[in-house]
Enzyme design. Structure first.
Site, mmCIF file in Angstrom:
data_model
loop_
_atom_site.group_PDB
_atom_site.id
_atom_site.type_symbol
_atom_site.label_atom_id
_atom_site.label_comp_id
_atom_site.label_asym_id
_atom_site.label_seq_id
_atom_site.Cartn_x
_atom_site.Cartn_y
_atom_site.Cartn_z
ATOM 1 N N ASP A 266 24.227 46.603 -26.518
ATOM 2 C CA ASP A 266 23.012 45.886 -26.912
ATOM 3 C C ASP A 266 21.790 46.519 -26.247
ATOM 4 O OD1 ASP A 266 23.785 44.991 -24.347
ATOM 5 O OD2 ASP A 266 22.574 43.199 -24.556
ATOM 6 N N GLU A 267 20.631 46.213 -26.747
ATOM 7 C CA GLU A 267 19.335 46.473 -26.103
ATOM 8 C C GLU A 267 19.144 47.946 -25.694
ATOM 9 O OE1 GLU A 267 18.506 42.025 -24.309
ATOM 10 O OE2 GLU A 267 19.328 43.531 -22.954
#
Length: 846
Positions: free
Chosen positions: A528-529
């Site tokens: 993620d991210e």
């Protein structure tokens, strides 16, 4: 050697700070941080959101020199500074540096030095304001040893055991609680709690347990069964090592093996569902029927759940039980701030008690790598610690207020032996460990550790070995800022060495599991991210030219690593936002997605879409399952604030996992406003069910094992209740699409009343039975704050869980039991009290 006084040194040495001067200034400089306004009318540079703060520096004696700098953690980047004598620069992540300007000639004891500054975004709970400011000379040279400024260290309150921040001024106004003019977040004081919480009605625990069984029937006529007599355990139980942890739990409660005790037998019935069991208790016998060892284990744990510490007598009864969700998890972040092995083992024990069966262990992130890997010692030598080393050859930067001490409890790692002990103990408690070493973002610890490895071998002239597992590309000029404001926290997904590193780590993990007979079933890659990385990477540009159809480097990475993991016989798991970058046709058939999209922002649609792909969807909803958020919206409550301002046990208990959009009827946004949840698009397919739910404890603001326990208990029990048991009052998923909001009234008045009645049962079990058990095991659970109001001149007060004594502080400053106070106007504050300690007090009016 003679030690000169602080004032003498400063008078004689006007230009440069020696070690003695740095030591004395660190001991005497008073730092006071004030959050002035979390929602200024306007922000410099026309930013949409910022907050205004002030640092005030004072000294007891003149300090006439300016050769120093102060490093400190501020979660969001400071971008505008108003100060006559000081500047602030952002280093990386949350690390900032205060530097005296040229015209600053030193501290004057008669004058306070003020530094006002604006910071991006928002920061409003006290725990978000980090401790341990670091003082060193201006250029941070190694000939001066850095020191932590004493006034910025935390302390512990003697009565509550809670962390105090003497460097942080009190929060007293709504401008320190709310983040915008639209924010309606309430200040949850004693009177607010009185008006909004459910007052307990039961005065003793009902015949039940947590989590609630599917069916419990008391025999007619009912006869008491005294379990203090012990259990005469049949050989098929006594000799079964897979049940030993359950028998240890029973023994600890006073229900011991005894040849003259109640005859206890096990019947294997393979027609029962996995993990299902029945339990029949009479004065003559206890019969557990289960399809396998796990079901038998839960049957024994249910015996433990039926009793209290002070009462081992239960009525004769029969339970038929099975879990609602297959996946009942807890995610622990040990990467940002380390958790001891003892904490992990104790947590596993509590998970087993409440029938949780998955431990998602987050072992690596930007701020730490916590698992030893053979042949890669730098991962833990460098990546396992934060201290003051700006070169990051000895340790990582002191993010999150880490200070300078490598031996601090926030630092550390699990050796191979430690990890294998965790695996074996988890298996003994019928819990699967799902390791996660976050990649490709959130990987700064790995990146810096492999940079150190590169430097070691390049210095030795071994270029091939230096580059073998190197995760960086020297010619990558990409400028980016991660969600935590790092500019160097992402693996380069276009380098072959990155995938050699990943395979090495996964192979070592698999081997660690196999050596102790605990197979690695699922590996969580994170994924993620990854904001803005690789745009100027030569390797990625070359890859893009070779694959012109490539639309997402993150998706490319996830798909490639997923195939590597699948080929090793391991199931891949990841966060749903990262998985959204992939093409489902390029992914393995078996995928676990942790859905952490926010329901208050339409996240149910993303969760539905991935569940409809046939992936195992584990609900990781931040607004209800992120236990690093506060219990209540109050500045003194520890926690983050980006998704929710208050997550108490009642909110967790009220979660209805099958119908995510329906929560628009009972929840509000993080700014306490109503929202719509449109379920007319991207609906959940009729044959699709969620795999389970998971609680989460991220650790950015949790610096000790005690703080971690405080955030987990008792609300983890409510999560366990919802994971195991589906209550009749819970809304099923609607057959037809609709838009939910505060006016849609799908959750009927009758269902709400049934929920309240069910909560009364749960709250009584927690207060009368489970809290005393937790206390007896040394768990630092949260003592609830008191709901209180003056009615007819008298104090009326309660806690959401019964069983706590309540005290009030009189106008004379004396704490007394509330039944000893005659008049409400004598009362200043209220607090709850257990046998061991007191809870956080609340003013009667604030």
């Amino acid at each position: 050697m003679k030690r000169f006084s602080l004032s003498f040194l400063f008078c004689v040495t006007p230009l440069f700070a020696n070690q003695a001067a740095i030591d004395d200034l660190a001991a005497n400089l008073q730092v006071k941080y004030t959050l002035i306004d979390a929602m200024p009318v306007s922000c410099p540079e026309k930013l949409k959101k910022c907050y205004l703060s002030e640092l005030v520096l004072t000294v007891p004696s003149d300090a006439r020199y300016n050769d120093f700098s102060i490093f400190f953690s501020q979660l969001m980047p400071i971008y505008s500074v108003e100060s006559e004598h000081f500047s602030i620069s952002h280093i990386n992540g949350d690390l900032h540096k205060i530097t005296p300007k040229a015209e600053f000639t030193g501290f004057n004891k008669a004058k306070a030095e003020s530094i006002r500054f604006y910071t991006k975004d928002s920061q409003i709970t006290r725990s978000e304001f980090m401790p341990n400011y670091i003082l060193t000379n201006k250029d941070a040279s190694t000939d001066i040893r850095a020191r932590v400024i004493k006034s910025t260290q935390t302390t512990l309150d003697e009565d509550t055991g809670l962390e105090q921040q003497p460097y942080l001024a009190p929060f007293k106004s709504l401008n320190q609680l709310r983040v915008s003019k639209h924010d309606k977040t309430p200040w949850m004081g004693a009177q607010y709690l009185y008006q909004t919480q459910v007052k307990p009605t039961l005065t003793k625990p009902p015949v039940s347990l947590i989590p609630k069984p599917t069916h419990l029937e008391i025999h007619t006529p009912s006869k008491n069964v005294d379990l203090a007599k012990g259990l005469a355990i049949a050989p098929e139980l006594a000799n079964n090592h897979a049940l030993s942890a359950a028998f240890a739990r029973l023994s600890a409660l006073g229900i011991k093996a005894n040849d003259t005790g109640i005859k206890t037998t096990l019947i294997i019935d393979t027609s029962l569902a996995n993990e299902a069991y029945s339990l029949d208790i009479t004065p003559q016998s206890i019969i557990i029927t289960a399809s396998n060892n796990t079901g038998a284990f839960y049957g024994l744990m249910s015996i433990a759940g039926l009793v209290s510490l002070d009462n081992l007598v239960v009525p004769s009864l029969k339970i038929n039980d099975a879990p609602h969700f297959e996946f009942r998890g807890l995610h622990l972040d040990v990467a940002r701030n380390f958790r001891s092995k003892a904490f992990i083992l104790n947590t596993l024990s509590q998970m087993a008690v409440y029938k949780l069966n998955k431990l998602h262990l987050h072992l690596a992130d930007d701020e730490g790598w916590r698992l030893a890997i053979d042949d890669l010692p730098e991962l833990t030598q460098v990546g396992g610690h934060r201290c003051f080393d700006l070169t990051e050859t000895e340790c990582l930067l002191p993010q999150l207020g880490a200070g300078i001490d490598k031996t601090s409890s926030i630092n550390g790692f699990y050796s191979k032996k430690d990890y294998q002990e965790i695996l074996k103990f988890a298996a003994l408690n019928h819990i699967e460990v799902i390791p996660s070493l976050d990649m490709p973002g959130h990987s700064r610890a790995a990146v810096k550790a492999m940079d150190a490895r590169y430097q070691k071998y390049i210095t030795l002239g071994n270029k091939a070995k230096a580059e073998e597992y190197w995760l960086s590309e020297p010619n990558d000029d990409t400028v980016y800022s991660s969600i935590q404001h790092y500019n160097d926290n992402t693996l380069n997904v276009c380098l072959p060495s990155t995938y050699r590193f990943i395979e090495k780590v996964i192979d070592e993990l698999i081997a660690m599991h196999q050596e102790v007979g605990v197979e690695l079933t699922t590996y969580h890659i994170g994924a993620d991210e990854t904001a803005g990385a690789w745009l100027q990477s030569p390797a990625c540009n070359a890859l893009k030219s070779q694959q012109p159809g490539l639309t997402s480097f993150n998706g490319y990475f996830i798909e490639k690593v997923a195939k590597v993991i699948e080929n090793k016989g391991v199931k891949v798991a990841a966060w749903n936002d990262g998985l959204g970058d992939t093409k489902a046709t390029n992914m393995p058939t078996a995928v676990q997605s942790n859905g952490w999209s926010m329901i208050t922002e339409g996240g149910h649609q993303e969760i539905h879409k991935q569940a409809n792909l046939g992936w195992d969807m584990v609900l990781s909803i931040p607004e209800v399952s992120y236990f690093d958020f506060p219990y209540q919206s109050h500045p003194e409550e520890r926690g983050n604030h980006w998704a929710a301002r208050a997550i108490d046990g009642y909110k967790v208990f009220s979660f209805m996992p099958e119908n995510l959009p329906a929560h628009a009827e009972i929840w509000r946004t993080k700014e306490n406003t109503n929202f719509n949840a449109d379920d007319t698009q991207h609906r959940l397919a009729s044959n699709v069910k969620f795999k389970g739910i998971q609680a989460h404890l991220w650790s950015e603001m949790i610096r000790s094992d005690k703080q971690a326990e405080y955030m987990l208990y008792p609300r983890l029990l409510a999560l366990a209740e919802r994971a195991w048991h589906r209550a009749d009052w819970q809304l099923p998923y609607a057959e037809k699409g609709r838009v939910y909001n505060q006016s849609s009234e799908t959750f009927t008045e009758q269902a709400q009343q049934e929920r309240t009645q069910d909560w009364q049962r749960f709250a009584a079990l927690v207060g009368f039975k489970e809290i005393p058990k937790l206390a007896s095991e040394g768990v630092f659970y949260r003592i609830p704050t008191v709901a209180a109001q003056i009615k007819n001149g008298k104090l009326d007060a309660f806690t959401p869980y019964p069983g706590f004594a309540i005290e009030a502080m009189t106008n004379e400053g004396k704490w007394l039991p509330i039944d000893q106070i005659q008049h409400g106007n004598e009362i200043q504050s209220v607090r709850a009290k257990s046998a061991e300690r007191v809870g956080r007090s609340l003013p009667l009016t604030e």
